[in-house]
Design an enzyme around this catalytic site. Structure first.
Site, PDB file in Angstrom:
ATOM      1  CG  ASP A 111     -15.943   9.714  30.432  1.00 44.04           C
ATOM      2  OD1 ASP A 111     -17.694   9.398  30.185  1.00 44.04           O
ATOM      3  OD2 ASP A 111     -16.035   8.552  30.108  1.00 44.04           O
TER       4      ASP A 111
ATOM      5  CD  GLU B 231     -11.193   8.906  22.403  1.00 44.18           C
ATOM      6  OE1 GLU B 231     -12.200   9.303  22.458  1.00 44.18           O
ATOM      7  OE2 GLU B 231     -10.490   7.680  23.673  1.00 44.18           O
TER       8      GLU B 231
ATOM      9  CB  VAL C 293     -21.419  18.167  28.707  1.00 43.09           C
ATOM     10  CG1 VAL C 293     -21.185  18.360  29.715  1.00 43.09           C
ATOM     11  CG2 VAL C 293     -20.395  16.664  28.235  1.00 43.09           C
TER      12      VAL C 293
END
Lengths: 179, 311
Positions: free
Chosen positions: A103, A99, A153
């Site tokens: 999150d 991955e 990000v």
């Protein structure tokens, strides 16, 4: 030159590659003398998977999954659809799900359920980034390169509206734009 | 007789219809006005609720074996009988002449086939849909019950763990998906094991997006299933309470959605701090609406997941 949408670089190109080498060494040690199938999720994990595969010393094969949602109407619930399935069977194989970022854990959980139903010999998870403050679903995470704060990000495969995936580093996006 | 011997709650066709009418009365006039395609998920929802309350059930209704597909730990049995025996039973039960009984039996069989066809898409049951099929021509009622009780006990069904809250929630989740396919948007009210059919009463569009996202990932959820009292006045009445937006039974986790506005965040953080202090065993996670939108964007279907907008 850093794009104006970037607030700051979180991990430089050098830091990213150094850490990938370290994690690849751990994985190579664990799977010594065994063949490993890397399964990436399109599109974000392509860059990380490629970099990781290059550093592994065990025999490796590569495959990709794509997922998306569909729904008959706006009001009805969306459903997971495998938009691109694996090309080959993983039955009896050692599989490492790769991955770009974990999150909430929603996607990883779904993919683990999906892959475990195909009878691999073993199934583990490796992620470039682990954004733990957003975790809702606890999932077994075997290898991770970096833990990151609760910021948006981009870079090294991670995008904002499909852009910035090709940045060689991982950076925080300017909050006024997307963070 | 079987239910009594097994000490189980008996659910008959009429009882099931009554319960459906009772639980869904605000959406349908009676159980007969429920759309045919919705019957199976609605009935499965009721049986899952009953399974939580009573643990063991004997369900005796048209197409029960089809309903059982949605439920765990089920033993499906079927009793067949030649027409002569069925006629004798009807004559004895209803005090009918043989001619009237024959007409009545044909009407009953035809009505049952029609109901089965409408609800489950098949006019007749198949022997392969059952774990045990008994023939009343070969055995009397008492003998059949003996065989059945013995089969259920030998399978260990009575010792099986009761339907867990999370298993019931999974059933309710599947029910929601099936009802949604019938064009009905069900939601949970009053308790996690009850389900209503109607418009989702989400307080904010982002909550609907989040609910759809959970469905997308096949994660069972309840919407605002519980309020937690936080403060009480001098008479002991609750003066402040907090109702988290979602409960995810599989993870025993409450989720509260919030905007990034500082005033909202401060207010909610205060309530969550209080909740954690008073109910330390309760797991709660705050999730920002923007994070929901980020997740939606990740797989590029914002227009398909409710009313989300790009971040």
């Amino acid at each position: 030159m850093t794009p104006p949408a970037i607030e700051r670089v979180l991990f430089t190109e050098e830091e990213v590659h150094r850490r990938i080498r370290e994690v690849a060494a751990e994985i190579s040690l664990h799977y010594a003398d065994r063949e490993l199938k890397l399964v990436g999720v399109l599109k974000g994990s392509v860059f990380f998977l490629t970099a990781l595969a290059r550093e592994l010393t065990v025999a490796v094969t590569v495959d990709f999954l794509g997922i998306s949602s569909f729904s008959p109407s706006k009001a009805a619930p969306g459903m997971v659809r495998i938009s691109k399935d694996l090309d080959e069977s993983i039955e009896g194989e050692h599989v490492l799900l790769v991955e770009d970022i974990i999150d909430t854990g929603f996607t990883t959980r779904y993919l683990l359920q999906h892959l475990s139903g195909r009878a691999p010999k073993s199934l583990a998870v490796c992620t470039l980034l682990d954004r733990t403050p957003r975790r809702i679903v606890q999932i077994p995470l075997d290898y991770r390169c970096f833990e990151i704060p609760d910021r948006f990000v981009v870079g090294f495969g991670l995008d904002y509206r499909q852009r910035y995936r090709n940045l060689k580093y991982v950076a925080v996006l300017n909050p006024e734009i997307g963070g | 007789m079987t239910a009594r011997r097994l000490e189980c709650e008996l659910v008959t066709e009429s009882k099931l219809e009554e319960m459906i009418a009772g639980q869904f009365s605000d959406q349908f006039h009676d159980s007969k006005s429920i759309p045919d395609q919705a019957w199976r998920p609605v009935a499965a929802s009721i049986l899952a609720s009953l399974g939580l309350d009573h643990h063991h059930l004997v369900v005796c209704c048209i197409g029960a074996e089809m309903l059982a597909r949605d439920l765990p730990s089920v033993f499906r049995f079927h009793v067949v009988a030649p027409e002569s025996i069925r006629l004798d039973n009807l004559i004895a039960d209803r005090q009918l002449s043989r001619g009237d009984a024959k007409t009545r039996l044909r009407k009953l069989a035809s009505a049952q086939a029609l109901i089965r066809k409408r609800r489950f898409g098949q006019k007749a049951s198949s022997a392969t849909g059952f774990d045990l099929v008994l023939n009343a021509q070969a055995m009397g009622m008492a003998e059949m019950v003996d065989v059945l009780v013995s089969a259920v006990r030998s399978q260990g069904r009575l010792e099986a763990a009761p339907l867990s809250a999370s298993a019931a929630a999974q059933v309710q989740f599947q029910v929601r998906l099936q009802l949604a396919r019938c064009g009905l948007a069900p939601y949970l009210v009053t308790s996690p094991d009850r389900i209503r059919v109607g418009r989702k009463p989400f307080g904010h569009p982002s909550e609907e997006v989040f609910a759809n996202l959970l469905d997308f990932y096949r994660i069972a959820w309840d919407y605002e299933p519980r309020s937690f009292p936080l403060q009480w006045d001098k008479d002991g009445k609750v003066s402040e309470a907090f109702t988290p937006d979602f409960y995810l039974p599989e993870f025993d986790l409450y989720v509260e959605l919030t905007t990034m506005k500082q005033a909202n965040v401060t207010k909610k953080n205060r309530k969550i701090r209080l909740l954690r202090a008073i109910y330390p065993h309760v797991n709660i996670q705050v999730f920002y609406q923007k994070d929901v939108q980020d997740l939606v964007m990740k797989y590029r279907s914002p227009e398909r997941l409710g009313t989300s907008k790009e971040p």
